[in-house]
Motif scaffolding. Structure first.
Motif, PDB file in Angstrom:
ATOM      1  N   ALA A 302       0.823  -1.331  -0.118  1.00  0.00           N
ATOM      2  CA  ALA A 302      -0.059  -0.111  -0.030  1.00  0.00           C
ATOM      3  C   ALA A 302       0.938   1.282  -0.044  1.00  0.00           C
ATOM      4  O   ALA A 302       0.584   2.063  -0.811  1.00  0.00           O
ATOM      5  N   SER A 303       1.893   1.236   0.691  1.00  0.00           N
ATOM      6  CA  SER A 303       2.789   2.495   0.816  1.00  0.00           C
ATOM      7  C   SER A 303       3.427   2.753  -0.548  1.00  0.00           C
ATOM      8  O   SER A 303       3.600   3.768  -1.018  1.00  0.00           O
ATOM      9  N   PHE A 304       3.904   1.553  -1.148  1.00  0.00           N
ATOM     10  CA  PHE A 304       4.562   1.726  -2.474  1.00  0.00           C
ATOM     11  C   PHE A 304       3.596   2.230  -3.429  1.00  0.00           C
ATOM     12  O   PHE A 304       3.904   3.049  -4.125  1.00  0.00           O
ATOM     13  N   ILE A 305       2.504   1.717  -3.708  1.00  0.00           N
ATOM     14  CA  ILE A 305       1.419   2.035  -4.465  1.00  0.00           C
ATOM     15  C   ILE A 305       1.031   3.758  -4.407  1.00  0.00           C
ATOM     16  O   ILE A 305       0.940   4.310  -5.182  1.00  0.00           O
ATOM     17  N   VAL A 306       0.663   4.022  -3.212  1.00  0.00           N
ATOM     18  CA  VAL A 306       0.247   5.366  -2.873  1.00  0.00           C
ATOM     19  C   VAL A 306       1.158   6.398  -3.187  1.00  0.00           C
ATOM     20  O   VAL A 306       0.879   7.476  -3.903  1.00  0.00           O
ATOM     21  N   ALA A 307       2.478   5.827  -2.848  1.00  0.00           N
ATOM     22  CA  ALA A 307       3.479   6.923  -3.141  1.00  0.00           C
ATOM     23  C   ALA A 307       3.777   6.999  -4.714  1.00  0.00           C
ATOM     24  O   ALA A 307       4.204   7.856  -5.260  1.00  0.00           O
ATOM     25  N   ALA A 308       3.734   5.869  -5.330  1.00  0.00           N
ATOM     26  CA  ALA A 308       4.111   5.747  -6.850  1.00  0.00           C
ATOM     27  C   ALA A 308       2.660   6.690  -7.573  1.00  0.00           C
ATOM     28  O   ALA A 308       3.344   7.294  -8.416  1.00  0.00           O
ATOM     29  N   LEU A 309       1.555   6.416  -7.176  1.00  0.00           N
ATOM     30  CA  LEU A 309       0.533   7.182  -7.772  1.00  0.00           C
ATOM     31  C   LEU A 309       0.971   8.565  -7.522  1.00  0.00           C
ATOM     32  O   LEU A 309       0.494   9.466  -8.537  1.00  0.00           O
ATOM     33  N   VAL A 310       1.182   9.025  -6.375  1.00  0.00           N
ATOM     34  CA  VAL A 310       1.167  10.477  -5.916  1.00  0.00           C
ATOM     35  C   VAL A 310       2.470  11.086  -6.847  1.00  0.00           C
ATOM     36  O   VAL A 310       2.585  12.130  -7.621  1.00  0.00           O
ATOM     37  N   GLY A 311       3.500  10.094  -7.117  1.00  0.00           N
ATOM     38  CA  GLY A 311       4.674  10.491  -8.088  1.00  0.00           C
ATOM     39  C   GLY A 311       4.294  10.599  -9.606  1.00  0.00           C
ATOM     40  O   GLY A 311       4.823  11.528 -10.102  1.00  0.00           O
ATOM     41  N   ALA A 312       3.428   9.782  -9.821  1.00  0.00           N
ATOM     42  CA  ALA A 312       3.063   9.790 -11.312  1.00  0.00           C
ATOM     43  C   ALA A 312       2.500  11.010 -11.697  1.00  0.00           C
ATOM     44  O   ALA A 312       2.446  11.698 -12.528  1.00  0.00           O
ATOM     45  N   VAL A 313       1.194  11.324 -10.652  1.00  0.00           N
ATOM     46  CA  VAL A 313       0.679  12.553 -10.760  1.00  0.00           C
ATOM     47  C   VAL A 313       1.660  13.847 -10.887  1.00  0.00           C
ATOM     48  O   VAL A 313       1.298  14.828 -11.719  1.00  0.00           O
ATOM     49  N   LEU A 314       2.572  13.848 -10.124  1.00  0.00           N
ATOM     50  CA  LEU A 314       3.480  15.137 -10.011  1.00  0.00           C
ATOM     51  C   LEU A 314       4.396  14.960 -11.324  1.00  0.00           C
ATOM     52  O   LEU A 314       4.555  16.297 -11.940  1.00  0.00           O
ATOM     53  N   GLU A 315       4.744  13.643 -11.722  1.00  0.00           N
ATOM     54  CA  GLU A 315       5.410  13.873 -13.127  1.00  0.00           C
ATOM     55  C   GLU A 315       4.773  14.055 -14.295  1.00  0.00           C
ATOM     56  O   GLU A 315       5.266  15.257 -15.050  1.00  0.00           O
ATOM     57  N   ARG A 316       3.538  13.902 -14.505  1.00  0.00           N
ATOM     58  CA  ARG A 316       2.635  14.129 -15.512  1.00  0.00           C
ATOM     59  C   ARG A 316       2.151  15.572 -15.501  1.00  0.00           C
ATOM     60  O   ARG A 316       1.941  16.077 -16.353  1.00  0.00           O
ATOM     61  N   SER A 317       2.061  16.133 -14.260  1.00  0.00           N
ATOM     62  CA  SER A 317       1.487  17.457 -14.042  1.00  0.00           C
ATOM     63  C   SER A 317       2.502  18.542 -14.224  1.00  0.00           C
ATOM     64  O   SER A 317       2.252  19.784 -14.728  1.00  0.00           O
ATOM     65  N   VAL A 318       3.423  18.256 -13.578  1.00  0.00           N
ATOM     66  CA  VAL A 318       4.546  19.543 -13.406  1.00  0.00           C
ATOM     67  C   VAL A 318       6.018  19.122 -13.811  1.00  0.00           C
ATOM     68  O   VAL A 318       6.543  19.977 -14.847  1.00  0.00           O
ATOM     69  N   ILE A 319       6.408  17.958 -13.725  1.00  0.00           N
ATOM     70  CA  ILE A 319       7.901  17.789 -13.543  1.00  0.00           C
ATOM     71  C   ILE A 319       8.405  17.437 -15.049  1.00  0.00           C
ATOM     72  O   ILE A 319       9.471  17.839 -15.594  1.00  0.00           O
ATOM     73  N   ARG A 320       7.178  16.762 -15.881  1.00  0.00           N
ATOM     74  CA  ARG A 320       7.755  16.546 -17.268  1.00  0.00           C
ATOM     75  C   ARG A 320       7.836  17.723 -18.021  1.00  0.00           C
ATOM     76  O   ARG A 320       8.431  17.772 -19.098  1.00  0.00           O
ATOM     77  N   TRP A 321       7.320  18.943 -17.494  1.00  0.00           N
ATOM     78  CA  TRP A 321       7.540  20.173 -18.359  1.00  0.00           C
ATOM     79  C   TRP A 321       8.960  20.812 -17.932  1.00  0.00           C
ATOM     80  O   TRP A 321       9.356  21.911 -18.600  1.00  0.00           O
ATOM     81  N   LEU A 322       9.662  20.337 -17.252  1.00  0.00           N
ATOM     82  CA  LEU A 322      11.042  20.922 -16.444  1.00  0.00           C
ATOM     83  C   LEU A 322      12.273  20.049 -16.779  1.00  0.00           C
ATOM     84  O   LEU A 322      13.259  20.020 -15.941  1.00  0.00           O
ATOM     85  N   TYR A 323      12.308  19.064 -17.443  1.00  0.00           N
ATOM     86  CA  TYR A 323      13.402  18.213 -17.726  1.00  0.00           C
ATOM     87  C   TYR A 323      14.481  19.146 -18.294  1.00  0.00           C
ATOM     88  O   TYR A 323      14.146  19.682 -19.175  1.00  0.00           O
ATOM     89  N   GLY A 324      15.683  19.052 -17.791  1.00  0.00           N
ATOM     90  CA  GLY A 324      16.884  19.597 -18.350  1.00  0.00           C
ATOM     91  C   GLY A 324      17.058  21.214 -17.771  1.00  0.00           C
ATOM     92  O   GLY A 324      17.824  22.008 -18.106  1.00  0.00           O
TER      93      GLY A 324
END
Length: 528
Positions: A302-324
């Motif tokens: 459960a701890s892995f899945i919840v943190a991974a889902l939050v990480g996926a949301v962060l990557e798709r919404s914010v971090i993907r636009w800031l690579y490099g």
């Protein structure tokens, strides 16, 4: 038939007499008189192993003994029985209560425990030895301890009784006995024995020089054994801290080491994993209390899945636009960390929440007298290396790992080969976030869970990744364990704050000399 009845009657009479083998003079000597004389009488009766003594001692501790001119009576309900014969009796109006001062009560408690040294059950004898070790004993208990030592068959209990006997003899009036005891105590490795030896070596306590020399030699031997326990304890504590740093840094080794993302919200992803563990614990307590000891088996995924889902949301919404763009990524993830902390405060409150260890993680294994390894710390060390093995296999042996390595080393070439680089970025970032959640699950077993949990480890985890070498799992392992042990060694010498400063200075100097860390990246990626 008549003869048989007579024989049975004689046996019952003998049994009744044997139960009350305590004589009237013995009972009066224990119940009345000066404290020293009462303690001496108590020790003599205990050494004789009188069957009725335990009940009489318990009555004295319960203040249920009265004295008359000719009897010692034990109060039972509205009546009384004679302490020696067991015969029913009544007490006159002038019967006096027996008064026990603190010293006498201590002697009674010690006598009651010492009587259990001859019990047939090993657990009862072990409990009696443990209780006696907490009492202040004197030579009056020595005969019974020697009797128990002669009858004891268990090697470990026999060793403990031998040390207890030596501890009594070291204060004996005979110098020869004190010398024998001083030499025998040198075989021990107990902190209490060290304290006893230091007490005997204090000025004016031991007048005989030969005995003092033996005491000093034994003190050196005991101190040496205890020092090894302390050293091993520091190493284990450092390894435990290093395993926690390893868990935290493993996820960061993916997001920062492989993807180049400076994720300042990594600690908050770990915090989310810890709160997921807390929620699963409460669900088990409310809906499956009988299976509470197994809640960790559900909390880990459960701890892995919840943190991974939050990480996926962060990557798709914010971090993907800031690579490099490392500076913008740092600022953005720092802002995300504040949002996540405030969200947790709104949901669970600002106070820490408790996470309870299951029964099989409570307690520890006693390796030495002054070294106990807690089960929860041992489990975290094993868990960290299991996660490490899983991550290494995933990165090196799976299709997803191949794609992650391909995208991080040459994004354009991987895209030309048909790899969906955006999806792989999300998977990789989610994997790093999920591993951070596992770290939070492990941390929940050794401390309270709160909104600021991740702030305590984010800087240390970055230091581990940089020191080990960016993108190098082997370097991450060595750096985590090395920093954990080094930090604990320096704490014992300079204190927690100075130890942190010294570790930071050592890392800065090391990075100045070797910027690539412990393990340099090899191949084309190192040349790019």
């Amino acid at each position: 038939m008549r003869g048989l009845r007579v024989l049975i009657g004689l046996c019952l009479a003998w049994a009744a007499l044997s139960v009350h083998a305590l004589t009237q003079p013995q009972a009066r000597a224990i119940a009345a008189g000066e404290t020293d004389e009462r303690i001496a009488a108590l020790g003599a009766a205990a050494a004789a192993g009188d069957p009725g003594l335990a009940k009489f001692v318990q009555a004295l501790l319960d203040d249920a003994v009265k004295l008359t001119a000719s009897q010692v009576l034990v109060v039972e309900g509205n009546g009384a029985v004679d302490a020696a014969t067991g015969a029913a009796s009544t007490w006159p109006a002038d019967a006096e209560d027996v008064v026990n001062n603190n010293r006498m009560r201590g002697a009674l408690q010690a006598a009651l425990a010492s009587l259990r040294l001859l019990a047939p059950e090993r657990e009862v004898r072990a409990a009696a030895i443990a209780e006696l070790s907490r009492q202040s004993l004197d030579e009056s208990q020595l005969p019974l301890i020697e009797k128990a030592l002669a009858a004891e068959t268990d090697d470990s209990l026999k060793t403990q009784l031998g040390r207890m006997r030596a501890g009594l003899l070291v204060a004996a009036s005979d110098p020869a006995k004190r010398l024998e005891a001083a030499r025998a105590l040198g075989e021990s490795g107990e902190p209490s024995v060290k304290a006893l030896l230091l007490e005997r070596l204090a000025d004016g306590v031991e007048p005989v020089e030969d005995v003092r020399a033996a005491l000093r030699q034994s003190l050196d031997s005991v101190s040496g054994r205890l020092a090894w326990g302390e050293r091993l304890g520091v190493i284990f504590t450092g390894a435990s801290l290093g395993s926690i740093l390893l868990l935290v840094a493993l996820g960061l080794a993916i997001t920062y080491g492989l993807m180049g993302v400076i994720n300042m919200a990594h600690g908050e992803l770990m915090m989310i994993g810890a709160y997921a563990t807390y929620v699963v614990q409460n669900l088990f307590r409310a809906h499956a209390p009988g299976a509470f000891d197994y809640y960790l088996w559900a909390a880990v995924p459960a701890s892995f899945i919840v943190a991974a889902l939050v990480g996926a949301v962060l990557e798709r919404s914010v971090i993907r636009w800031l690579y490099g763009r490392p500076l913008e990524t740092l600022l953005a993830t720092w802002g995300i960390s504040l949002v996540l902390m405030q969200s947790v405060r709104s949901l669970f409150g600002a106070q820490n929440v408790p996470v309870e260890n299951p029964a099989w993680l409570s307690g520890g294994v006693a390796v030495m007298s002054n070294l106990t390894l807690p089960f929860n710390r041992i489990a975290i060390i094993a868990f960290a290396f299991l996660v490490l093995a899983g991550v290494a296999l995933l990165i090196a042996r799976t299709r997803l790992g191949l794609f992650v390595r391909g995208v991080t080393q040459n994004r354009r070439m991987a895209a030309c080969m048909g790899v969906n680089t955006a999806r792989i970025d999300t998977y990789a970032f989610s994997l790093g976030a999920g591993i951070a959640g596992l770290a939070g699950c492990a941390l929940a077993q050794v401390g309270n869970v709160g909104p600021d949990l991740g702030q305590s480890y984010i800087v240390d985890s970055f230091m581990v990744v940089v020191l080990g070498g960016v993108g190098q799992l082997a370097g991450t392992v060595l750096a985590a364990l090395g920093l954990g042990v080094l930090n604990k060694l320096l704490e014992g010498w300079a204190g927690a704050v100075l130890a942190k400063i010294m570790v930071l200075v050592i890392i800065v100097v090391f990075i100045q000399k070797r910027p690539q860390g412990l393990f340099a990246m090899k191949g084309r990626s190192a040349e790019a």
